[in-house]
Design a protein around this motif. Structure first.
Motif, PDB file in Angstrom:
ATOM      1  N   LEU A  87       0.830  -1.205   0.000  1.00  0.00           N
ATOM      2  CA  LEU A  87       0.000   0.000   0.000  1.00  0.00           C
ATOM      3  C   LEU A  87       0.867   1.257   0.000  1.00  0.00           C
ATOM      4  CD1 LEU A  87      -2.717  -1.125   2.573  1.00  0.00           C
ATOM      5  CD2 LEU A  87      -2.952  -1.014   0.086  1.00  0.00           C
ATOM      6  N   LYS A  88       1.923   1.233   0.786  1.00  0.00           N
ATOM      7  CA  LYS A  88       2.828   2.386   0.831  1.00  0.00           C
ATOM      8  C   LYS A  88       3.589   2.524  -0.481  1.00  0.00           C
ATOM      9  CE  LYS A  88       2.034   3.750   5.080  1.00  0.00           C
ATOM     10  NZ  LYS A  88       1.411   5.073   5.353  1.00  0.00           N
ATOM     11  N   LYS A  89       3.987   1.403  -1.064  1.00  0.00           N
ATOM     12  CA  LYS A  89       4.734   1.422  -2.329  1.00  0.00           C
ATOM     13  C   LYS A  89       3.941   2.127  -3.428  1.00  0.00           C
ATOM     14  CE  LYS A  89       6.576  -1.664  -5.909  1.00  0.00           C
ATOM     15  NZ  LYS A  89       6.782  -3.084  -6.326  1.00  0.00           N
ATOM     16  N   TYR A  90       2.621   1.871  -3.452  1.00  0.00           N
ATOM     17  CA  TYR A  90       1.765   2.469  -4.482  1.00  0.00           C
ATOM     18  C   TYR A  90       1.134   3.784  -4.033  1.00  0.00           C
ATOM     19  CZ  TYR A  90       2.230  -1.642  -7.436  1.00  0.00           C
ATOM     20  OH  TYR A  90       2.721  -2.643  -8.250  1.00  0.00           O
ATOM     21  N   LYS A  91       1.594   4.291  -2.872  1.00  0.00           N
ATOM     22  CA  LYS A  91       1.148   5.589  -2.359  1.00  0.00           C
ATOM     23  C   LYS A  91      -0.366   5.662  -2.151  1.00  0.00           C
ATOM     24  CE  LYS A  91       5.030   8.265  -4.307  1.00  0.00           C
ATOM     25  NZ  LYS A  91       5.944   7.153  -4.119  1.00  0.00           N
ATOM     26  N   VAL A  92      -0.927   4.562  -1.683  1.00  0.00           N
ATOM     27  CA  VAL A  92      -2.363   4.502  -1.426  1.00  0.00           C
ATOM     28  C   VAL A  92      -2.735   5.415  -0.257  1.00  0.00           C
ATOM     29  CG1 VAL A  92      -4.258   3.016  -0.648  1.00  0.00           C
ATOM     30  CG2 VAL A  92      -2.624   2.177  -2.359  1.00  0.00           C
ATOM     31  N   THR A  93      -3.772   6.193  -0.445  1.00  0.00           N
ATOM     32  CA  THR A  93      -4.292   7.057   0.628  1.00  0.00           C
ATOM     33  C   THR A  93      -5.710   6.670   1.022  1.00  0.00           C
ATOM     34  OG1 THR A  93      -5.080   8.660  -1.019  1.00  0.00           O
ATOM     35  CG2 THR A  93      -2.867   9.009  -0.094  1.00  0.00           C
ATOM     36  N   HIS A  94      -6.468   6.106   0.070  1.00  0.00           N
ATOM     37  CA  HIS A  94      -7.863   5.744   0.286  1.00  0.00           C
ATOM     38  C   HIS A  94      -8.059   4.272  -0.080  1.00  0.00           C
ATOM     39  CE1 HIS A  94      -8.064  10.090   0.115  1.00  0.00           C
ATOM     40  NE2 HIS A  94      -9.355  10.093   0.425  1.00  0.00           N
ATOM     41  N   ILE A  95      -8.914   3.588   0.657  1.00  0.00           N
ATOM     42  CA  ILE A  95      -9.224   2.188   0.371  1.00  0.00           C
ATOM     43  C   ILE A  95     -10.739   1.996   0.362  1.00  0.00           C
ATOM     44  CG2 ILE A  95      -9.007  -0.197   1.155  1.00  0.00           C
ATOM     45  CD1 ILE A  95      -6.330   0.519   2.395  1.00  0.00           C
ATOM     46  N   LEU A  96     -11.241   1.557  -0.794  1.00  0.00           N
ATOM     47  CA  LEU A  96     -12.660   1.226  -0.939  1.00  0.00           C
ATOM     48  C   LEU A  96     -12.805  -0.277  -0.797  1.00  0.00           C
ATOM     49  CD1 LEU A  96     -15.601   1.839  -1.612  1.00  0.00           C
ATOM     50  CD2 LEU A  96     -14.975   1.909  -4.044  1.00  0.00           C
ATOM     51  N   ASN A  97     -13.383  -0.701   0.307  1.00  0.00           N
ATOM     52  CA  ASN A  97     -13.510  -2.108   0.665  1.00  0.00           C
ATOM     53  C   ASN A  97     -14.931  -2.572   0.358  1.00  0.00           C
ATOM     54  OD1 ASN A  97     -13.756  -4.597   1.908  1.00  0.00           O
ATOM     55  ND2 ASN A  97     -13.155  -3.910   3.941  1.00  0.00           N
ATOM     56  N   VAL A  98     -15.096  -3.330  -0.736  1.00  0.00           N
ATOM     57  CA  VAL A  98     -16.420  -3.843  -1.093  1.00  0.00           C
ATOM     58  C   VAL A  98     -16.484  -5.353  -0.887  1.00  0.00           C
ATOM     59  CG1 VAL A  98     -16.904  -1.961  -2.696  1.00  0.00           C
ATOM     60  CG2 VAL A  98     -15.810  -4.034  -3.555  1.00  0.00           C
ATOM     61  N   ALA A  99     -15.587  -5.874  -0.053  1.00  0.00           N
ATOM     62  CA  ALA A  99     -15.567  -7.298   0.260  1.00  0.00           C
ATOM     63  C   ALA A  99     -16.656  -7.629   1.270  1.00  0.00           C
ATOM     64  CB  ALA A  99     -14.199  -7.696   0.822  1.00  0.00           C
ATOM     65  N   TYR A 100     -16.911  -8.933   1.421  1.00  0.00           N
ATOM     66  CA  TYR A 100     -17.847  -9.398   2.445  1.00  0.00           C
ATOM     67  C   TYR A 100     -17.038 -10.078   3.552  1.00  0.00           C
ATOM     68  CZ  TYR A 100     -22.025 -11.181   4.672  1.00  0.00           C
ATOM     69  OH  TYR A 100     -23.019 -11.422   5.583  1.00  0.00           O
ATOM     70  N   GLY A 101     -17.197  -9.597   4.771  1.00  0.00           N
ATOM     71  CA  GLY A 101     -16.540 -10.220   5.913  1.00  0.00           C
ATOM     72  C   GLY A 101     -15.075  -9.877   6.067  1.00  0.00           C
ATOM     73  N   VAL A 102     -14.623  -8.781   5.448  1.00  0.00           N
ATOM     74  CA  VAL A 102     -13.226  -8.360   5.549  1.00  0.00           C
ATOM     75  C   VAL A 102     -13.181  -6.982   6.217  1.00  0.00           C
ATOM     76  CG1 VAL A 102     -11.118  -7.777   4.301  1.00  0.00           C
ATOM     77  CG2 VAL A 102     -12.552  -9.679   3.521  1.00  0.00           C
ATOM     78  N   GLU A 103     -12.532  -6.908   7.366  1.00  0.00           N
ATOM     79  CA  GLU A 103     -12.464  -5.656   8.100  1.00  0.00           C
ATOM     80  C   GLU A 103     -11.329  -4.776   7.581  1.00  0.00           C
ATOM     81  OE1 GLU A 103     -14.755  -4.707  10.254  1.00  0.00           O
ATOM     82  OE2 GLU A 103     -15.753  -6.623   9.817  1.00  0.00           O
ATOM     83  N   ASN A 104     -11.435  -3.485   7.853  1.00  0.00           N
ATOM     84  CA  ASN A 104     -10.377  -2.548   7.510  1.00  0.00           C
ATOM     85  C   ASN A 104      -9.229  -2.711   8.503  1.00  0.00           C
ATOM     86  OD1 ASN A 104     -12.083  -1.533   5.495  1.00  0.00           O
ATOM     87  ND2 ASN A 104     -12.983  -0.031   6.886  1.00  0.00           N
ATOM     88  N   VAL A 105      -8.029  -2.937   7.980  1.00  0.00           N
ATOM     89  CA  VAL A 105      -6.901  -3.335   8.827  1.00  0.00           C
ATOM     90  C   VAL A 105      -6.120  -2.155   9.395  1.00  0.00           C
ATOM     91  CG1 VAL A 105      -4.775  -4.699   8.886  1.00  0.00           C
ATOM     92  CG2 VAL A 105      -6.696  -5.474   7.498  1.00  0.00           C
ATOM     93  N   PHE A 106      -6.019  -1.066   8.646  1.00  0.00           N
ATOM     94  CA  PHE A 106      -5.189   0.055   9.071  1.00  0.00           C
ATOM     95  C   PHE A 106      -6.000   1.350   9.154  1.00  0.00           C
ATOM     96  CE2 PHE A 106      -2.567  -2.745   6.275  1.00  0.00           C
ATOM     97  CZ  PHE A 106      -1.749  -3.310   7.267  1.00  0.00           C
ATOM     98  N   PRO A 107      -6.978   1.420  10.037  1.00  0.00           N
ATOM     99  CA  PRO A 107      -7.872   2.586  10.084  1.00  0.00           C
ATOM    100  C   PRO A 107      -7.170   3.898  10.399  1.00  0.00           C
ATOM    101  CG  PRO A 107      -8.162   1.204  12.022  1.00  0.00           C
ATOM    102  CD  PRO A 107      -7.306   0.432  11.072  1.00  0.00           C
ATOM    103  N   ASP A 108      -6.005   3.838  11.034  1.00  0.00           N
ATOM    104  CA  ASP A 108      -5.279   5.064  11.369  1.00  0.00           C
ATOM    105  C   ASP A 108      -4.340   5.514  10.262  1.00  0.00           C
ATOM    106  OD1 ASP A 108      -6.489   5.082  13.884  1.00  0.00           O
ATOM    107  OD2 ASP A 108      -4.914   3.833  14.762  1.00  0.00           O
TER     108      ASP A 108
END
Length: 216
Positions: A87-108
């Motif tokens: 995620l850091k390598k690709y400079k991700v800032t936002h994550i759209l999670n449309v999975a079922y049963g998968v929690e957000n891992v890095f909320p901070d």
């Protein structure tokens, strides 16, 4: 000149790779879907367990391949969303999670939007488009990068991105599908989503025509 129908026919027959996924239906029945040449063959899962669960596609293998649709618009599986280094390598800032049963891992660490969407042909995925598009636009306007992921990165997340391209860039389905497929070759929205995307394309095209008529 090829018609849109010819283009879509060409994509489904020649470019869609064979896919095999395990699906749990809303009733709890587990099946295996095998895709080839735009056809799906369904058989009961021999490893089926007792007891109902909610419908989703299971993918137990690690998949850390990121599809770069645009430098700021990325596509992947739940595994990518749980790998902070990638995620850091690709400079991700936002994550759209449309999975079922998968929690957000890095909320901070990242800005999240979570929508639990079932990977079933009868799911009305178009009802989620406005929220998803707004979130993707938020990332773009903030000069960020957004990862769109579901469980396997094969059906739900690609369908959202295909629809976004149809909406934001006024592309036809065939062109939008080709861009996403080239970015991540394993993508294969379920047949219900494919039908909805075709209808969404037609609806978007009519709306564009109406706008042009009003401005002429």
């Amino acid at each position: 000149m090829h018609s849109l129908g010819d283009e879509i026919k060409g994509f489904s027959k020649n470019r869609l790779k064979k896919q095999c996924t395990r699906v749990t239906t809303l009733s709890g029945k587990r099946i295996i879907e095998t895709w080839k040449d735009s056809l799906v063959h369904v058989v009961d899962d021999p490893d089926q367990q007792d007891g109902p669960t909610c419908g989703y596609v299971q993918d137990l293998s690690m998949d850390l391949q990121i599809g770069v649709v645009k430098p700021w618009l990325l596509l992947g599986s739940q595994d990518v969303a749980q790998d902070q280094d990638i995620l850091k390598k690709y400079k991700v800032t936002h994550i759209l999670n449309v999975a079922y049963g998968v929690e957000n891992v890095f909320p901070d660490e990242f800005t999240y939007k979570k929508l639990s969407i079932l990977d079933l042909p009868e799911t009305d995925i178009t009802s989620y488009f406005p929220e998803c598009f707004d979130f993707i636009e938020e990332a773009r306007l903030q000069n960020g990068a957004v990862l769109v992921h579901c469980n396997a990165g094969v059906s739900r997340a690609p369908a959202i991105i295909i629809a976004y391209l149809i909406h934001s860039e006024k592309l036809n389905f065939a062109r939008a599908f080709s861009i996403v497929k080239n970015a991540r070759p394993s993508v294969c929205p379920n047949p219900g989503f494919m039908e909805q995307l075709h209808k969404y394309q037609d609806c978007s095209r009519r709306q564009t025509d109406v706008i042009h008529e009003k401005t002429d």
